[in-house]
Design a protein around this motif. Structure first.
Motif, mmCIF file in Angstrom:
data_model
loop_
_atom_site.group_PDB
_atom_site.id
_atom_site.type_symbol
_atom_site.label_atom_id
_atom_site.label_comp_id
_atom_site.label_asym_id
_atom_site.label_seq_id
_atom_site.Cartn_x
_atom_site.Cartn_y
_atom_site.Cartn_z
ATOM 1 N N GLY A 153 0.839 -1.205 0.000
ATOM 2 C CA GLY A 153 0.000 0.000 0.000
ATOM 3 C C GLY A 153 0.868 1.247 0.000
ATOM 4 O O GLY A 153 0.540 2.263 -0.623
ATOM 5 N N ARG A 154 1.992 1.257 0.696
ATOM 6 C CA ARG A 154 2.872 2.441 0.759
ATOM 7 C C ARG A 154 3.420 2.782 -0.602
ATOM 8 O O ARG A 154 3.457 3.971 -0.996
ATOM 9 C CB ARG A 154 3.987 2.149 1.751
ATOM 10 N N ASP A 155 3.912 1.692 -1.360
ATOM 11 C CA ASP A 155 4.501 1.971 -2.687
ATOM 12 C C ASP A 155 3.418 2.453 -3.661
ATOM 13 O O ASP A 155 3.685 3.286 -4.535
ATOM 14 C CB ASP A 155 5.176 0.717 -3.242
ATOM 15 N N LEU A 156 2.148 1.937 -3.462
ATOM 16 C CA LEU A 156 1.073 2.397 -4.338
ATOM 17 C C LEU A 156 0.753 3.863 -4.076
ATOM 18 O O LEU A 156 0.518 4.640 -5.000
ATOM 19 C CB LEU A 156 -0.169 1.546 -4.143
ATOM 20 N N ARG A 157 0.668 4.230 -2.785
ATOM 21 C CA ARG A 157 0.344 5.608 -2.462
ATOM 22 C C ARG A 157 1.421 6.555 -2.974
ATOM 23 O O ARG A 157 1.112 7.677 -3.392
ATOM 24 C CB ARG A 157 0.180 5.762 -0.945
ATOM 25 N N ARG A 158 2.674 6.108 -2.921
ATOM 26 C CA ARG A 158 3.764 6.970 -3.356
ATOM 27 C C ARG A 158 4.015 6.860 -4.862
ATOM 28 O O ARG A 158 4.779 7.623 -5.418
ATOM 29 C CB ARG A 158 5.033 6.648 -2.603
#
Length: 229
Positions: A153-158
């Protein structure tokens, strides 16, 4: 030369003549027998006192004339050679001489042996491999190693995206023993996810050596992280 009495009668003369003839015959016989008679004596009773008959000795043998040293003595012509006698043979023997030639006689001159450099023994080349070495080969589907669902989820948000190059060490059992990022995506979270997912999901046919034995090998690949629309 002879001497006779003048008073002798004719009969006595005839007798004396017969005696002289007998003496001559005796002398001739003596010459033939090799006797030298020089004097003949007649008995006085016959009316003849004595008769002296000189007899010349036989002439000596003729002396051969000396041959002059420069005289040419005719040589006896050589006898003509006897013609060869041919002996007929019903079964002539044929002798065949072997064809043999003596080798030429050569004189050998001693020559010092040449000095040769020491020969260095070289090790024999290795035998050709019975098997061709092979690198490890993926055994399962490579597209199942990493998918879009593996985004955090972090890499998607960024909005982190990028391509990672990796190098794997494959054990003789076909599992990944180590993973190394040789070219980063630019995001450490994506790099860590790449090695973690591959180590857990990838399976390989291990590498083999020239004897066909399964050994440790290496494998390199590329993963591209991209957020689906």
């Amino acid at each position: 030369m002879s001497y006779a009495n003048a008073t002798v009668s004719p009969a006595e003369r005839a007798k004396a003549a017969a005696s002289v003839i007998g003496i001559h015959a005796l002398i001739g016989f003596g010459l033939v027998a090799g006797l030298a008679v020089t004097t003949a004596i007649v008995d006085k009773d016959d009316g003849v006192e004595g008769v002296l008959i000189p007899i010349d000795p036989p002439p000596p043998p003729p002396t051969p004339e000396p041959v002059p040293t420069d005289a040419v003595v005719p040589s006896t012509p050589p006898a003509a050679p006897m013609p060869p006698i041919e002996i007929p043979s019903n079964n002539p023997v044929q002798v065949t001489e072997p064809d043999f030639t003596l080798p030429p006689i050569t004189t050998r001159v001693p020559v010092d042996p040449p000095v040769r450099a020491p020969v260095v023994a070289e090790s024999p080349p290795p035998p050709p491999p019975a098997f061709t070495p092979a690198a490890p080969v993926p055994r399962n589907n490579m597209s199942s190693w990493i998918t879009a669902n593996d985004y955090s989820g972090r890499d998607l948000r960024r909005g982190n995206e990028g391509t990672a190059r990796y190098r794997l060490v494959i054990g003789s059992d076909g599992r990944v023993d180590a993973c190394e990022i040789t070219s980063s995506t630019g995001h450490s979270s994506l790099d860590r996810s790449t090695c973690s997912l591959i180590e857990r999901r990838a399976r390989f046919n291990p590498a083999t050596n020239n004897r066909g034995e399964e050994v440790v090998g290496t494998y390199t690949g590329v993963v591209t992280w991209q957020i689906p629309e």
